[in-house]
Motif scaffolding. Structure first.
Motif, short mmCIF file in Angstrom:
data_model
loop_
_atom_site.label_atom_id
_atom_site.label_comp_id
_atom_site.label_asym_id
_atom_site.label_seq_id
_atom_site.Cartn_x
_atom_site.Cartn_y
_atom_site.Cartn_z
N VAL A 175 4.46 22.11 22.98
CA VAL A 175 4.79 20.71 22.27
C VAL A 175 5.45 19.73 23.62
N LYS A 176 6.27 20.48 24.17
CA LYS A 176 6.94 19.78 25.37
C LYS A 176 6.14 19.36 26.40
N THR A 177 5.09 20.34 26.80
CA THR A 177 4.40 19.97 28.22
C THR A 177 2.96 20.21 28.07
N GLY A 178 2.45 20.83 26.94
CA GLY A 178 1.14 21.03 26.68
C GLY A 178 0.50 22.36 26.92
N GLY A 198 -3.59 21.25 -2.22
CA GLY A 198 -4.68 20.73 -2.22
C GLY A 198 -5.24 19.52 -1.35
N ARG A 199 -4.42 19.36 -0.40
CA ARG A 199 -4.55 18.51 0.41
C ARG A 199 -5.06 18.89 1.66
N ARG A 200 -6.07 18.13 2.29
CA ARG A 200 -6.62 18.40 3.49
C ARG A 200 -6.68 17.19 4.64
N ASP A 201 -6.81 17.93 5.89
CA ASP A 201 -6.63 16.81 6.94
C ASP A 201 -7.47 17.52 8.22
N THR A 202 -7.91 16.58 8.90
CA THR A 202 -8.42 17.14 10.43
C THR A 202 -7.34 17.38 11.21
N ALA A 203 -7.44 18.29 12.41
CA ALA A 203 -6.70 18.55 13.23
C ALA A 203 -7.32 18.85 14.52
N LYS A 204 -6.45 18.67 15.69
CA LYS A 204 -6.63 18.94 16.92
C LYS A 204 -5.97 19.76 17.70
N VAL A 205 -6.36 20.59 18.68
CA VAL A 205 -5.80 21.67 19.50
C VAL A 205 -4.82 20.81 20.49
N VAL A 206 -3.52 20.96 20.33
CA VAL A 206 -2.73 20.44 21.26
C VAL A 206 -2.45 21.19 22.38
N GLY A 207 -2.80 22.57 22.34
CA GLY A 207 -2.48 23.37 23.38
C GLY A 207 -2.49 24.83 22.99
N ALA A 208 -3.13 25.80 23.87
CA ALA A 208 -3.41 27.02 23.53
C ALA A 208 -2.76 28.16 24.58
N ASP A 209 -2.70 29.10 24.20
CA ASP A 209 -2.01 30.33 24.88
C ASP A 209 -2.74 31.48 25.04
N PRO A 210 -4.06 31.68 25.54
CA PRO A 210 -4.96 32.82 25.44
C PRO A 210 -3.99 34.41 25.75
N ASP A 211 -3.09 34.10 26.57
CA ASP A 211 -2.29 35.35 26.86
C ASP A 211 -1.53 35.79 25.75
N VAL A 250 -1.52 26.04 19.01
CA VAL A 250 -0.75 24.93 18.46
C VAL A 250 -1.64 23.70 17.98
N LEU A 251 -1.77 23.39 16.72
CA LEU A 251 -2.63 22.18 16.18
C LEU A 251 -1.68 20.93 15.65
N LYS A 252 -2.30 20.06 15.84
CA LYS A 252 -1.42 18.66 15.24
C LYS A 252 -2.29 18.16 14.22
N LEU A 253 -1.86 17.95 12.96
CA LEU A 253 -2.67 17.06 11.84
C LEU A 253 -2.88 16.01 12.26
N SER A 254 -3.95 15.27 11.97
CA SER A 254 -4.13 13.85 12.24
C SER A 254 -3.48 13.00 11.47
N LYS A 255 -3.39 13.05 9.92
CA LYS A 255 -2.77 11.97 9.21
C LYS A 255 -1.42 12.53 8.45
N LEU A 256 -1.54 13.58 7.97
CA LEU A 256 -0.40 14.04 7.07
C LEU A 256 0.85 14.23 7.61
N ARG A 257 2.00 13.67 7.08
CA ARG A 257 3.34 13.94 7.47
C ARG A 257 4.30 14.37 6.43
N GLU A 258 5.36 14.64 6.93
CA GLU A 258 6.59 14.85 5.81
C GLU A 258 5.95 16.42 5.17
#
Length: 385
Positions: free
Chosen positions: A277-280, A142-155, A160-168
């Protein structure tokens, strides 16, 4: 003699009575765990006895994998031009709109994703978040969070998304690379049609599917587990709940599942995840050539056997890695670093795995004569996002 027969009859009667009592009160004492064992009717119906769930149910695997599968909601704002109103003050006051002004409407779509790191990294499909202005992720609890795109591979249609606040967060367990076999049971977990998290079951129908025209690099797992719109980016897991792929596409003439779904294997998803995650970004090897599959007609033209395998170089980019390495138009590439390549897909895949800047040894045919050519592999140009 009659006395012996009487004793024998009494012994048989007692044994039958004991067998009846044991069968009625303690049938588990008679179970044999081995090949050919017939399960009780309750187990065959899906209600296995306690301690024997793994043999007939996938509930444990679902319980392990489901918390890491999320719903992904994306929003895109679209400017909609308004029809100019007559130059009438009464109408302008009534509608509150001036001629030539546009309004912004939100277009919302949905998909799925998989939490792959407790710090909030989520794997999904690129087409799920492509051009999104806002992304929201909803967890199973039931938890919700916004996310941003860390990087993408159209090929490979991965992002890969990264959540803004939630951890663990509950992260998926990634299965070993290339551990699947055709016939293995798999479960698809996602958010089909937006109805909520759903699990479907099937088997691996085929491995290494390509030539579908979906991505640049195709090496799909084909499954008959029901995958529908909204499942994109969700998890394909094995019977034990380990992540084996990311659900990507379906073959359908009606828009719904027809028993042919495709998932990106975990070995591809893992590399994309690590690189982003390493280079974007994802870096792949690149030759700068225009390859062409061998056909019986082309084999005849090159005076080769009809069943000859290899990739014909139909074009070479000026000042590209292949040109600098001496590859020419008309050369036939038959191997990369000793591994045979049969078609264009195989050549692209093998070169993509070579780290940029390293040498690749190409086994070629030039004018009908075999030769080895060392080429320093370049970096494949990225597609615009």
């Amino acid at each position: 003699m009659r006395r012996y027969w009487l004793i024998f009859a009494q012994a048989v009667t007692v044994c039958l009575a004991i067998l009846f009592v044991v069968t009625t009160l303690r049938p588990d004492l008679l179970r044999v765990n081995g090949p050919g064992t017939v399960l009780p009717a309750t187990a065959a119906a899906g209600r296995a006895p306690a301690g024997d769930v793994g043999a007939v149910s996938y509930a444990d695997g679902v319980a392990k994998a489901a918390p890491s599968v999320v719903n992904v909601f994306t929003t895109k704002h679209v400017n909609v031009p308004l029809i100019p109103l007559p130059d009438d003050p009464v109408l302008r006051q009534l509608f509150g709109q001036m001629p030539g002004v546009s309004r912004r409407e939100a277009s919302t779509s949905l998909g799925s994703g998989v939490i792959v790191n407790a710090d909030g990294y989520v794997l999904t499909n690129y087409h799920v978040v492509q051009a999104a202005d806002a992304i929201e992720v909803a967890l199973r609890d039931g938890r919700r969070d916004t996310a941003k795109v860390v990087g993408a591979d159209p090929d490979t249609d991965l992002a890969v998304l990264k959540l803004s606040k939630l951890r663990e967060l509950p992260a998926a367990t990634l299965a070993p690379d290339k551990g699947l076999r055709v016939g293995d049971v798999v479960l698809a977990i996602g958010n089909p049609f937006g109805v909520g998290q759903t699990t479907t079951q099937g088997i691996v129908s085929a491995l290494g599917r390509n030539g579908l025209g979906l991505n640049t690099y195709e090496n799909f797992i084909q499954t008959d587990a029901a995958i529908n719109p909204g499942n994109s980016g969700g998890a394909l897991v094995d019977a034990y709940g380990n992540l084996v792929g990311i659900n990507t596409a379906i073959y359908s003439e009606s828009g719904g599942s027809m028993g042919i779904g495709f998932a990106t294997p975990i070995e591809i998803a893992r590399k994309v995840l690590d690189d982003i995650v390493k280079t974007g970004a994802v870096k792949r090897g690149w030759l700068g050539v225009e390859p062409q599959d061998m056909t019986p007609e082309l084999a005849r033209a090159f005076e080769l056997p009809r069943d000859a395998a290899g990739v014909i170089i139909a074009g070479v980019m000026r000042d590209g890695p292949a040109a600098r390495g001496g590859l020419r138009v008309g050369d036939i590439v038959q191997s990369v670093n000793g591994k045979r390549v049969a078609d264009t897909v195989g050549l692209l895949s093998e070169i993509a795995q070579v780290p940029p800047g390293q040498r690749a040894t190409l086994g070629i045919l030039r004018s009908g004569k075999p030769a080895d050519l060392a080429v320093v592999v370049g970096t494949r140009p990225g597609k615009p996002r």
